[in-house]
Design an enzyme around this catalytic site. Structure first.
Site, PDB file in Angstrom:
ATOM      1  N   GLU A  27      50.814  38.574  42.848  1.00  0.00           N
ATOM      2  CA  GLU A  27      50.350  39.003  41.978  1.00  0.00           C
ATOM      3  C   GLU A  27      51.096  38.968  40.846  1.00  0.00           C
ATOM      4  O   GLU A  27      52.008  38.912  40.077  1.00  0.00           O
ATOM      5  CB  GLU A  27      50.239  40.687  42.417  1.00  0.00           C
ATOM      6  CG  GLU A  27      50.075  41.250  41.251  1.00  0.00           C
ATOM      7  CD  GLU A  27      49.208  43.108  42.186  1.00  0.00           C
ATOM      8  OE1 GLU A  27      50.322  43.427  43.475  1.00  0.00           O
ATOM      9  OE2 GLU A  27      48.650  43.923  41.287  1.00  0.00           O
ATOM     10  N   ASN A 172      39.597  45.152  44.085  1.00  0.00           N
ATOM     11  CA  ASN A 172      40.964  45.296  44.706  1.00  0.00           C
ATOM     12  C   ASN A 172      41.020  47.059  45.140  1.00  0.00           C
ATOM     13  O   ASN A 172      41.085  47.412  43.796  1.00  0.00           O
ATOM     14  CB  ASN A 172      42.203  44.882  44.302  1.00  0.00           C
ATOM     15  CG  ASN A 172      43.613  44.820  44.860  1.00  0.00           C
ATOM     16  OD1 ASN A 172      43.832  44.436  46.246  1.00  0.00           O
ATOM     17  ND2 ASN A 172      43.936  46.386  44.212  1.00  0.00           N
ATOM     18  N   GLU A 173      41.145  46.833  46.138  1.00  0.00           N
ATOM     19  CA  GLU A 173      41.740  48.763  46.376  1.00  0.00           C
ATOM     20  C   GLU A 173      40.951  49.581  45.862  1.00  0.00           C
ATOM     21  O   GLU A 173      41.463  50.511  45.070  1.00  0.00           O
ATOM     22  CB  GLU A 173      43.466  49.294  46.655  1.00  0.00           C
ATOM     23  CG  GLU A 173      43.747  48.512  47.254  1.00  0.00           C
ATOM     24  CD  GLU A 173      45.541  48.732  47.611  1.00  0.00           C
ATOM     25  OE1 GLU A 173      46.035  49.605  46.800  1.00  0.00           O
ATOM     26  OE2 GLU A 173      46.082  48.499  48.241  1.00  0.00           O
ATOM     27  N   TYR A 244      51.477  49.551  54.067  1.00  0.00           N
ATOM     28  CA  TYR A 244      52.745  49.606  54.455  1.00  0.00           C
ATOM     29  C   TYR A 244      53.313  50.361  55.246  1.00  0.00           C
ATOM     30  O   TYR A 244      52.878  51.408  54.942  1.00  0.00           O
ATOM     31  CB  TYR A 244      53.051  49.668  52.898  1.00  0.00           C
ATOM     32  CG  TYR A 244      52.644  48.245  51.847  1.00  0.00           C
ATOM     33  CD1 TYR A 244      52.471  47.052  51.727  1.00  0.00           C
ATOM     34  CD2 TYR A 244      51.645  48.063  50.946  1.00  0.00           C
ATOM     35  CE1 TYR A 244      52.158  45.926  50.653  1.00  0.00           C
ATOM     36  CE2 TYR A 244      50.576  47.408  50.665  1.00  0.00           C
ATOM     37  CZ  TYR A 244      51.539  46.341  50.526  1.00  0.00           C
ATOM     38  OH  TYR A 244      50.425  45.175  49.607  1.00  0.00           O
ATOM     39  N   GLU A 292      46.622  42.931  52.873  1.00  0.00           N
ATOM     40  CA  GLU A 292      48.402  43.024  52.389  1.00  0.00           C
ATOM     41  C   GLU A 292      48.676  43.967  52.966  1.00  0.00           C
ATOM     42  O   GLU A 292      47.988  44.980  54.109  1.00  0.00           O
ATOM     43  CB  GLU A 292      47.782  44.364  50.963  1.00  0.00           C
ATOM     44  CG  GLU A 292      47.745  43.780  50.100  1.00  0.00           C
ATOM     45  CD  GLU A 292      47.667  44.833  48.668  1.00  0.00           C
ATOM     46  OE1 GLU A 292      48.331  45.207  47.861  1.00  0.00           O
ATOM     47  OE2 GLU A 292      47.187  43.964  47.341  1.00  0.00           O
ATOM     48  N   GLN A 353      53.972  40.926  49.456  1.00  0.00           N
ATOM     49  CA  GLN A 353      53.867  39.760  48.596  1.00  0.00           C
ATOM     50  C   GLN A 353      55.009  38.153  49.223  1.00  0.00           C
ATOM     51  O   GLN A 353      55.355  38.230  49.791  1.00  0.00           O
ATOM     52  CB  GLN A 353      53.824  40.520  47.399  1.00  0.00           C
ATOM     53  CG  GLN A 353      52.783  41.008  46.720  1.00  0.00           C
ATOM     54  CD  GLN A 353      52.500  41.372  45.533  1.00  0.00           C
ATOM     55  OE1 GLN A 353      52.666  40.024  44.457  1.00  0.00           O
ATOM     56  NE2 GLN A 353      52.252  41.872  45.221  1.00  0.00           N
TER      57      GLN A 353
HETATM   58  O1  AHR Z   1      51.163  44.481  46.408  1.00  0.00           O
HETATM   59  C1  AHR Z   1      51.801  46.221  45.416  1.00  0.00           C
HETATM   60  C2  AHR Z   1      50.462  46.672  44.993  1.00  0.00           C
HETATM   61  O2  AHR Z   1      50.095  47.461  46.408  1.00  0.00           O
HETATM   62  C3  AHR Z   1      49.159  45.944  45.223  1.00  0.00           C
HETATM   63  O3  AHR Z   1      49.030  45.423  43.753  1.00  0.00           O
HETATM   64  C4  AHR Z   1      47.288  47.924  44.901  1.00  0.00           C
HETATM   65  O4  AHR Z   1      46.708  46.374  45.563  1.00  0.00           O
HETATM   66  C5  AHR Z   1      48.931  47.899  46.711  1.00  0.00           C
HETATM   67  O5  AHR Z   1      48.675  49.526  46.637  1.00  0.00           O
END
Ligand code: AHR
Length: 503
Positions: A27, A172-173, A244, A292, A353
């Site tokens: 990114e 995205n999201e 995450y 992600e 990432q």
């Molecule tokens: O990977 C970091 C961020 O996490 C990304 O930009 C977003 O899509 C997610 O919230």
């Protein structure tokens, strides 16, 4: 010492290993691109300014697809800012990360980087501040061989061949209130559906990913998936998932069991997708793009790193530069086990990432690039997981966790490549204290040689690889492992990840 048992059978299969599960993500964020993959003054830089020492590590990591250019960044991005003569490219505010975007790197450069690293470019369009027309424009610029204004522009910008991008993310999201252009599920569903249908009019063979939830803890989770798929089911190929993990309040036992959460998340999204399939009486199966996933010390970003000063828009600031521990690497290895276990539905995924930003590779400007702890389970799994994913029968002692209740101490998945005569088993011991001996019945796979058994573990589970000690945590041969008559035995220390390579 507690014992665990694994039984493998070549008839108990999940699905072929999809190489796209070993994708990653770059990114425009922090030092991922600038002073990450791109550093024109670096001694290893190529003519585009890309660091070749970093490219070597990307190849070694075994990354297949790379999602680009965001992330949150994409929801305010004008793709055309990043093409054409570099000296004429505009400098813009990046609202997502409160930074200045110089646009020195854009689509053409990144497509060349992808080719050189042997990775497939997965491109995200902006459905935050933009819409159908801009998505069509970037598709025409990237993929039409020539003879139209935008494709001819690409040619005159130095890319005579089309970039031939097959995999496209529709934003995205978009469920996240932090996302530029965030709206309701209904609003996004309409826009994503219109964009998907328009893009397919250009090329019906594109593979399109519609945004699912940015986490299973989102208040709209479930409703979002159903609403978005009701509108787009026949027009897209994948729905995305993001997750995450980080240890909260020193609850390391729950953190070690993060893959339990990933398993449940995947199962729930599959259920939502199959519900829509049933209601529509559709023949089509919706796949998941887990585009992600990682360990991310997100609370550190929220509490410490986040810049909001309207007078300060730094260029390539050090953001989200987590130093990963031995324990983090074991969790990453376990998350990969979860993804492989769901190979019948999760056919694309991106470790978020790749470089510097929550990444397996770290660089110093004018300095070295090195492997974080998390590099190893990813690289080894990508190298060894071939053929078909097997569904092992796991008998393991349990451990209790605050977040997920009692969970198996040992988790595992296996793959088998009958034609090559190879198999691989990936295991974790999630216990914080117990060593476990595992006995693996692999007799029916026809393997009789253990080529290698590597374990990633450190007695100090907070140990990291740093600039001054780049190889503090690396996988070591597991000397306890042996094979006898098709049965492998191996001893797993607490908080460890292990890969077995069998022939
Ligand atoms: O990977 C970091 C961020 O996490 C990304 O930009 C977003 O899509 C997610 O919230």
């Amino acid at each position: 010492m507690p014992d665990a048992r694994l039984t493998l059978d070549p008839h108990f299969t999940v699905a072929p290993v999809s190489r796209r599960v070993f994708g990653s993500f770059v990114e425009h964020l922090g030092r991922a691109v600038y002073n990450g993959i791109y550093e024109p003054g670096h001694r290893t830089a190529n003519e585009d300014g890309f660091r070749q020492d970093v490219m070597d590590l990307v190849r070694e990591l075994g990354v297949t697809t790379v999602r680009y250019p965001g992330g949150n960044f994409v929801s305010g991005y004008r793709w055309e800012d990043g093409v054409g003569p570099r000296e004429q490219r505009p400098r813009r505010l990046d609202l997502a990360w409160h930074s200045t975007e110089t646009n020195e790197v854009g689509l053409d450069e990144f497509a060349r980087w992808s080719r050189e690293t042997g990775t497939e470019l997965m491109y995200a369009v902006n459905l935050g501040t933009r819409g159908v027309q801009e998505a069509l424009d970037v598709l025409e610029y990237a993929n039409i061989p020539g003879g139209t204004t935008l494709s001819d522009q690409r040619i005159s910008n130095g890319s005579p061949q089309p970039h031939a991008i097959r995999l496209w993310c529709l934003g995205n999201e978009m469920d996240g209130p932090w996302q530029l252009g965030h709206g309701t599920a209904e609003e996004y569903a309409r826009l994503a559906g219109k964009t998907a249908r328009a893009m397919r009019q250009v090329d019906p063979a594109l593979e399109l990913v519609v945004c699912g939830s940015s986490g299973a803890n989102m208040p709209t989770f479930g409703h979002w998936e159903r609403t978005v798929l009701e509108e787009t089911y026949e027009d897209v190929d994948f729905i995305s998932c993001h997750a995450y993990y980080e240890p909260k309040d020193n609850d390391f036992a729950s953190f070690m069991a993060s893959a339990v959460d990933m398993d449940r998340f995947i199962d729930s999204v599959v259920a939502s997708a199959d519900h829509v399939k049933a209601v529509r009486r559709s023949e089509k199966t919706m796949y998941l793009s887990f585009d992600e996933w990682n360990v991310w010390y997100l609370s550190h970003y929220d509490d410490v790193e986040k810049v909001t000063d309207p007078a300060d828009w730094p260029q390539a600031p050090r953001l989200l530069e987590n130093a990963y521990s031995a324990m983090d690497a074991v969790v990453v290895g376990n998350l990969l086990i979860s993804l492989l276990r769901h190979a019948d539905r999760v056919t694309a995924a991106s470790l978020a990432q790749l470089v510097n930003v929550i990444a397996p590779i770290t660089t110093e400007p004018e300095g070295p690039a090195w492997r974080q702890t998390t590099f190893y389970p990813f690289a080894i799994t990508s190298r060894l997981a071939r053929g078909t994913v097997l569904d092992p029968k796991i008998e393991s002692p349990l451990m209790s966790t605050a977040l997920y209740g009692d969970v198996p101490m040992v988790d595992a998945v296996a793959t088998s490549d009958e034609a090559a005569g190879t198999a691989a088993v990936f295991l974790v011991n999630r216990s914080l204290t117990e060593t476990v001996t595992v006995s693996i019945d692999a007799g029916t796979l026809g393997v009789d040689t253990l080529r290698s058994a590597d374990t990633l573990h450190d007695d100090d589970f907070s140990a990291t690889n740093t600039l001054n000690n780049q190889d503090r945590v690396v996988p070591e041969p597991n000397k306890s492992a042996r094979i006898d008559n098709g049965t492998v035995t191996v001893t797993l220390p607490p908080v460890s990840w292990t890969a077995l390579d069998l022939h």
